[in-house]
Structures are given as C-alpha cells and as structure tokens.
Design a protein around this motif. Structure first.
Motif, mmCIF file in Angstrom:
data_model
loop_
_atom_site.group_PDB
_atom_site.id
_atom_site.type_symbol
_atom_site.label_atom_id
_atom_site.label_comp_id
_atom_site.label_asym_id
_atom_site.label_seq_id
_atom_site.Cartn_x
_atom_site.Cartn_y
_atom_site.Cartn_z
ATOM 1 N N LEU A 164 0.830 -1.203 0.000
ATOM 2 C CA LEU A 164 0.000 0.000 0.000
ATOM 3 C C LEU A 164 0.871 1.262 0.000
ATOM 4 O O LEU A 164 0.591 2.234 -0.701
ATOM 5 C CB LEU A 164 -0.940 0.001 1.216
ATOM 6 N N LYS A 165 1.944 1.219 0.774
ATOM 7 C CA LYS A 165 2.865 2.360 0.825
ATOM 8 C C LYS A 165 3.586 2.536 -0.504
ATOM 9 O O LYS A 165 3.765 3.669 -0.999
ATOM 10 C CB LYS A 165 3.881 2.170 1.957
ATOM 11 N N ALA A 166 4.008 1.422 -1.102
ATOM 12 C CA ALA A 166 4.700 1.491 -2.388
ATOM 13 C C ALA A 166 3.781 2.035 -3.487
ATOM 14 O O ALA A 166 4.246 2.692 -4.430
ATOM 15 C CB ALA A 166 5.210 0.108 -2.781
ATOM 16 N N LEU A 167 2.474 1.776 -3.355
ATOM 17 C CA LEU A 167 1.498 2.295 -4.314
ATOM 18 C C LEU A 167 1.141 3.753 -4.045
ATOM 19 O O LEU A 167 0.378 4.353 -4.791
ATOM 20 C CB LEU A 167 0.211 1.448 -4.253
ATOM 21 N N ASP A 168 1.682 4.303 -2.965
ATOM 22 C CA ASP A 168 1.368 5.673 -2.543
ATOM 23 C C ASP A 168 -0.124 5.846 -2.265
ATOM 24 O O ASP A 168 -0.725 6.872 -2.554
ATOM 25 C CB ASP A 168 1.835 6.683 -3.593
ATOM 26 N N SER A 169 -0.714 4.786 -1.709
ATOM 27 C CA SER A 169 -2.139 4.821 -1.368
ATOM 28 C C SER A 169 -2.346 5.512 -0.023
ATOM 29 O O SER A 169 -1.473 5.499 0.847
ATOM 30 C CB SER A 169 -2.702 3.395 -1.296
ATOM 31 N N LYS A 170 -3.537 6.068 0.141
ATOM 32 C CA LYS A 170 -3.902 6.655 1.423
ATOM 33 C C LYS A 170 -4.328 5.587 2.426
ATOM 34 O O LYS A 170 -4.441 5.850 3.620
ATOM 35 C CB LYS A 170 -5.047 7.650 1.237
ATOM 36 N N ALA A 171 -4.590 4.384 1.937
ATOM 37 C CA ALA A 171 -5.077 3.302 2.794
ATOM 38 C C ALA A 171 -3.931 2.600 3.523
ATOM 39 O O ALA A 171 -2.816 2.500 3.003
ATOM 40 C CB ALA A 171 -5.862 2.284 1.969
ATOM 41 N N TYR A 172 -4.220 2.130 4.703
ATOM 42 C CA TYR A 172 -3.277 1.300 5.452
ATOM 43 C C TYR A 172 -4.061 0.440 6.434
ATOM 44 O O TYR A 172 -5.222 0.736 6.748
ATOM 45 C CB TYR A 172 -2.251 2.148 6.211
ATOM 46 N N ILE A 173 -3.430 -0.624 6.916
ATOM 47 C CA ILE A 173 -4.090 -1.520 7.871
ATOM 48 C C ILE A 173 -3.504 -1.297 9.253
ATOM 49 O O ILE A 173 -2.290 -1.396 9.451
ATOM 50 C CB ILE A 173 -3.920 -3.002 7.469
ATOM 51 N N LYS A 174 -4.381 -1.000 10.198
ATOM 52 C CA LYS A 174 -3.981 -0.866 11.601
ATOM 53 C C LYS A 174 -4.159 -2.220 12.279
ATOM 54 O O LYS A 174 -5.186 -2.864 12.119
ATOM 55 C CB LYS A 174 -4.831 0.202 12.300
ATOM 56 N N PHE A 175 -3.149 -2.612 13.032
ATOM 57 C CA PHE A 175 -3.149 -3.948 13.643
ATOM 58 C C PHE A 175 -2.984 -3.862 15.151
ATOM 59 O O PHE A 175 -2.177 -3.072 15.666
ATOM 60 C CB PHE A 175 -1.998 -4.779 13.060
ATOM 61 N N ASP A 176 -3.784 -4.639 15.873
ATOM 62 C CA ASP A 176 -3.477 -4.946 17.270
ATOM 63 C C ASP A 176 -3.761 -6.428 17.474
ATOM 64 O O ASP A 176 -4.136 -7.123 16.528
ATOM 65 C CB ASP A 176 -4.255 -4.055 18.256
ATOM 66 N N GLU A 177 -3.572 -6.921 18.663
ATOM 67 C CA GLU A 177 -3.682 -8.369 18.868
ATOM 68 C C GLU A 177 -5.111 -8.882 18.784
ATOM 69 O O GLU A 177 -5.335 -10.096 18.735
ATOM 70 C CB GLU A 177 -3.066 -8.751 20.217
ATOM 71 N N GLU A 178 -6.086 -7.978 18.766
ATOM 72 C CA GLU A 178 -7.483 -8.400 18.708
ATOM 73 C C GLU A 178 -8.142 -8.120 17.364
ATOM 74 O O GLU A 178 -9.003 -8.886 16.917
ATOM 75 C CB GLU A 178 -8.287 -7.724 19.824
ATOM 76 N N ASN A 179 -7.775 -7.013 16.711
ATOM 77 C CA ASN A 179 -8.455 -6.609 15.486
ATOM 78 C C ASN A 179 -7.459 -6.091 14.453
ATOM 79 O O ASN A 179 -6.360 -5.638 14.783
ATOM 80 C CB ASN A 179 -9.459 -5.488 15.774
ATOM 81 N N ILE A 180 -7.884 -6.163 13.185
ATOM 82 C CA ILE A 180 -7.207 -5.419 12.136
ATOM 83 C C ILE A 180 -8.241 -4.514 11.485
ATOM 84 O O ILE A 180 -9.420 -4.869 11.381
ATOM 85 C CB ILE A 180 -6.527 -6.322 11.096
ATOM 86 N N GLU A 181 -7.814 -3.320 11.043
ATOM 87 C CA GLU A 181 -8.752 -2.329 10.519
ATOM 88 C C GLU A 181 -8.142 -1.612 9.329
ATOM 89 O O GLU A 181 -6.984 -1.199 9.350
ATOM 90 C CB GLU A 181 -9.112 -1.316 11.602
ATOM 91 N N LEU A 182 -8.940 -1.479 8.283
ATOM 92 C CA LEU A 182 -8.508 -0.767 7.081
ATOM 93 C C LEU A 182 -8.816 0.716 7.280
ATOM 94 O O LEU A 182 -9.972 1.116 7.437
ATOM 95 C CB LEU A 182 -9.236 -1.312 5.851
ATOM 96 N N CYS A 183 -7.778 1.537 7.298
ATOM 97 C CA CYS A 183 -7.912 2.960 7.623
ATOM 98 C C CYS A 183 -7.428 3.822 6.464
ATOM 99 O O CYS A 183 -6.899 3.337 5.474
ATOM 100 C CB CYS A 183 -7.109 3.292 8.880
ATOM 101 N N VAL A 184 -7.607 5.148 6.619
ATOM 102 C CA VAL A 184 -7.203 6.093 5.585
ATOM 103 C C VAL A 184 -6.388 7.220 6.226
ATOM 104 O O VAL A 184 -6.806 7.815 7.221
ATOM 105 C CB VAL A 184 -8.422 6.703 4.871
ATOM 106 N N ASN A 185 -5.241 7.503 5.642
ATOM 107 C CA ASN A 185 -4.454 8.666 6.054
ATOM 108 C C ASN A 185 -5.107 9.921 5.473
ATOM 109 O O ASN A 185 -5.363 9.988 4.260
ATOM 110 C CB ASN A 185 -3.023 8.565 5.531
ATOM 111 N N ILE A 186 -5.368 10.871 6.313
ATOM 112 C CA ILE A 186 -6.003 12.120 5.849
ATOM 113 C C ILE A 186 -4.938 13.129 5.431
ATOM 114 O O ILE A 186 -3.952 13.323 6.118
ATOM 115 C CB ILE A 186 -6.886 12.722 6.961
#
Length: 222
Positions: A200-222
C-alpha cells in the motif's frame, strides 16, 4: 460458510446450530433482535437464519434495519406465521426465503444451500478509497500502478473491504483466510498485514491496515 441463527427459542436455536454444523456450516446463535443487529453489523456472516417473533426487535425490524444499512447478507426467515401477507411482508423487506414452522431440517438445509448459491455474484473487483482489489487475478491497483498479491494478502484485504466497518477480529482472519490451521497465530496475521502495508505504501495509497492483537482495521491517512 458462517451462519448466524437468531431465534428466541434457545433450545431450537441450539438444535439448529448442531444440525447445521453437522452439515458443514460454522454457526453462531443469538436470542433477540438487538443482538442479531449488533452481530451482523460487527461480524462477517455468509447467511442469517432469522426468526420473526423475537424480543427487543422482531425479525421484520431486524431485516428492515440491516437492509437500510446496506448489509446484503442472504436472509432466511423462520416463523409460525404462515399467512400469505406475512410472507409478502418478509419478501418486501428484503428476505431471500421464508420457511414456516414446523419444518424439517432436511428442507431447511436444502433452502440454505439454494439461498447461498443464488447469492453468489461476481465480486472479483472490490474498491476502497483509492485502491482496487482484483480477487481473480490477486492484484492491487492504485493510480494506474499494480502489485501482485499472495492469496493470503488478497484474502485479508477482501475481508476488510467487505466488512461494513472495515474492521475484523484477528480470530476471524485466521478462520477465514487460513481455515484455522494449527500453526497460524496472531504473529502470522501481523506478518501478512505488514506485507500488505508495504505494498500500500509502495502504491502511494492513502489506505493502510492498523493492527493490534485483537483486530485489524482498514484505515485512511487524511
């Protein structure tokens, strides 16, 4: 296939769970309408077996709410109400099928199979913000640049994009992506999330995945 059974008759709900799991489905159960709405909104299910006469919210109310939320899960209504008007109301609200009580478990399983098969659509392409996921080719595109994904990376992104909240619990990722393989754990999920984030970073996308031990979430850099 993962199903949710919502019925306030607890003995019946548990009996249906046992029958359907014997038929190869993974099942969760709840006993009131509010719980059904909460679970459908938070988790990913392939189908909903929904009783009409329930406390908190009845089946018609549950169906109306989830359709207004644009949740297109296939729904089989169960009810002792078997008048034509009752069935018409269910279909008007967005039910896929209607089965009157009492019923045979063989008929229930047959109807579920047909309902789930009919619900299969071409969802080869999934979009989130500035990224496009091609599930068939297992590629991820952004700004006319394309990266090849592994099947696990593709499955993780597909789960996240399809989820209403773009968030899924880690245990569900392990179940859906790796079919509960014994050697897969939270560290495995974390590793593959890092692979996706690099792309996602290499594509220069605004999207990224936030991770913790319980959940993963698709987020957007503003």
């Amino acid at each position: 296939m993962r199903l949710l059974i919502a019925d306030d008759e607890e003995n019946l709900a548990q009996a249906l769970k046992a029958v359907l799991e014997d038929a190869g489905y993974n099942c969760d159960v709840c006993f009131d309408g509010k719980s059904a709405i909460r679970l459908i909104s938070q988790e990913i299910y392939d189908g909903l077996i929904l009783d009409i006469m329930m406390p908190e919210k009845n089946g018609y109310e549950v169906l109306s709410i989830i359709r207004k939320k644009k949740i297109d899960i296939p729904v089989l209504l169960l009810s002792a109400l078997n008048e034509v008007d009752d069935k018409v109301q269910g279909f008007d609200l967005g039910a896929n099928d209607y089965l009157s009580k009492p019923f045979s478990t063989k008929e229930l399983i047959a109807r579920i199979k047909v309902m789930l098969k009919e619900n299969i659509v071409d969802d080869s392409y999934l979009q989130f913000q500035d990224i496009l996921l091609n599930k068939k080719e297992e590629t991820l595109s952004c700004k006319n640049i394309k990266y090849q994904l592994s099947k696990y990376e593709c499955s993780i992104l597909s789960l996240l994009i399809r989820s209403e909240l773009n968030r899924v619990p880690v245990w569900l990722v392990i179940e859906k992506v790796w079919q509960n393989k014994v050697d897969v754990d939270v560290k495995t999920v974390s590793l593959y999330v890092s692979y996706v984030n690099r792309k996602l970073k290499a594509l220069d996308s605004k999207a990224y995945i936030k991770f913790d031990e319980e959940n993963i979430e698709l987020c957007v850099n503003i």
